[in-house]
Design an enzyme around this catalytic site. Sequence first.
Site, PDB file in Angstrom:
ATOM      1  N   ASP A 102      46.407  -1.396  -6.649  1.00  0.00           N
ATOM      2  CA  ASP A 102      47.566  -1.521  -5.763  1.00  0.00           C
ATOM      3  C   ASP A 102      47.712  -3.004  -5.436  1.00  0.00           C
ATOM      4  O   ASP A 102      46.835  -3.587  -4.793  1.00  0.00           O
ATOM      5  CB  ASP A 102      47.352  -0.723  -4.475  1.00  0.00           C
ATOM      6  CG  ASP A 102      47.278   0.783  -4.738  1.00  0.00           C
ATOM      7  OD1 ASP A 102      47.726   1.224  -5.818  1.00  0.00           O
ATOM      8  OD2 ASP A 102      46.754   1.509  -3.873  1.00  0.00           O
TER       9      ASP A 102
ATOM     10  N   ASP B  32      51.213  13.665  -5.192  1.00  0.00           N
ATOM     11  CA  ASP B  32      50.254  13.461  -4.105  1.00  0.00           C
ATOM     12  C   ASP B  32      49.850  14.823  -3.568  1.00  0.00           C
ATOM     13  O   ASP B  32      50.717  15.647  -3.234  1.00  0.00           O
ATOM     14  CB  ASP B  32      50.885  12.644  -2.971  1.00  0.00           C
ATOM     15  CG  ASP B  32      51.041  11.175  -3.349  1.00  0.00           C
ATOM     16  OD1 ASP B  32      50.645  10.808  -4.480  1.00  0.00           O
ATOM     17  OD2 ASP B  32      51.570  10.401  -2.529  1.00  0.00           O
TER      18      ASP B  32
END
Lengths: 204, 288
Positions: free
Chosen positions: B143, B24
């Site tokens: 997701d 990330d």
Amino acid sequence: MKLSKITVVDYRTSNLLSITKALENVGAEVKLTQNAADIAAAERLVLPGVGAFGAAMRNIESLGIREALVAFGKSGRPLIGICLGMQLLFGVSYELGTNKGLALIDGKVVEFPDKPPLKVPHMGWNQIQFKRNSRLFCGVHDKEYAYFVHSYYVTTSDNYVSGATEYGVTFPSIVEDGNIFGIQFHPEKSQSFGLKILENFLRV
Amino acid sequence: MRSDSILQGRPLGVLAKRIIPCLDVNAGRVVKGVNFVNLTDAGDPVETARFYEQEGADEIVFLDITASVDNRETMMSVVRRTAETIFLPLTVGGGIRTVDDMRRILSNGADKVSLNTAAVRNPELIARGAEEFGVQCIVVAIDAKRAVSGPGAPVKPGQAAEGELISKVGAPVDYEVFVNGGRTPAGLDAVGWAKYAVSCGAGEILLTSIDKDGTNSGYDIELLKRITKEVNVPVIASGGAGTLEHFYEAIKNGNADAVLAASVFHFGKFKIKQVKNYLSEKGVAVRL
């Protein structure tokens, strides 16, 4: 290390950042070109490529470099085609119709058979089996993994096949005829194995 | 082909299962810091990616979680410097909304772009990206969260109250798609969305279980099974890796083509090599 001069053909289909950096990493001084004079004057040549065969050949025609590429291939100076660039070395491709290639090596480009559960494109890490000795194999091992992304593959005479890979069929992943080489995988994405193959090409 | 061809045999190509660390990145820095003593700057994405390359990663995923548009240029520089430094496939996701966004990322040396929220809002983006750059460049990240009513529990079409889950086509769902970093329910069934995304031109699915993410309790095998059964493109399992067995289960039982993890690698719980050795001993083809 002494720098080897190498000319990379930019025929507007692919991003050349990675291949340029990979070549520099193994000691090459890279020149990108889109013109016939540079190709004619090159010491050694890389024909990279991603995308569709027909579109690539049309770009090559419109840049007016087709004859220069063929002449270079016939000159005996080292030439390597990578991925689509390898396929362009052959006579004909059946990707999205029938398209003629540079015909430097006898053979044709065909689509992977639809054989579930094998997925097309053939994308990911697969092994290269050595089929003969090659100058490209110095310092690498049989059955090492290389990174592939393609939906079509070359069929050609065994005489030209140095390395093969299995994916539903066994297809040539490294070909050579004299100083003309073709590799179906992406050496610039195949970590140390790929870099070594490129380094060996610089020594041809 | 001649019968004595050196290419003869009974081939069934075995692609190596890929092990993928995910980083990330916020404003050009790795967040959820990487915990390695031998990195001089653990917050530098380029250096971290290089570390993972040396560890045996098969691919690197950068997820740009930068909120501000100003910092997009910072991310482009990160992508470019990474592509110049490591010789592995690189996938970049986060905040991609247009074909031009994709072009900028790919022209800076990424091999694939990962679309999430924007693809849900505008599935045509998948098709346009695939036309422009090829299906192999287009990853759709999904997701998914298990429905609150539990798997298999039917939700009557048209009767879903707030908090209940129902797909846009009105069928009951067991897994719902969430967007905006997992915060907003999209009202889509994950299996249906995955199939649709592939039909639009997605070349790969990056499937994250929101329930499992960060729990270290294993990948959501049921979710993986359902999606891998329905799509004919590679599926990357994400969310939940905590033990070596978890990686194996995702591949063996969930039929994942690749396994992605963040914290177990970042905090040094496992070396990538260790995961690969384990999988190899279990008979899984990996690039050692």
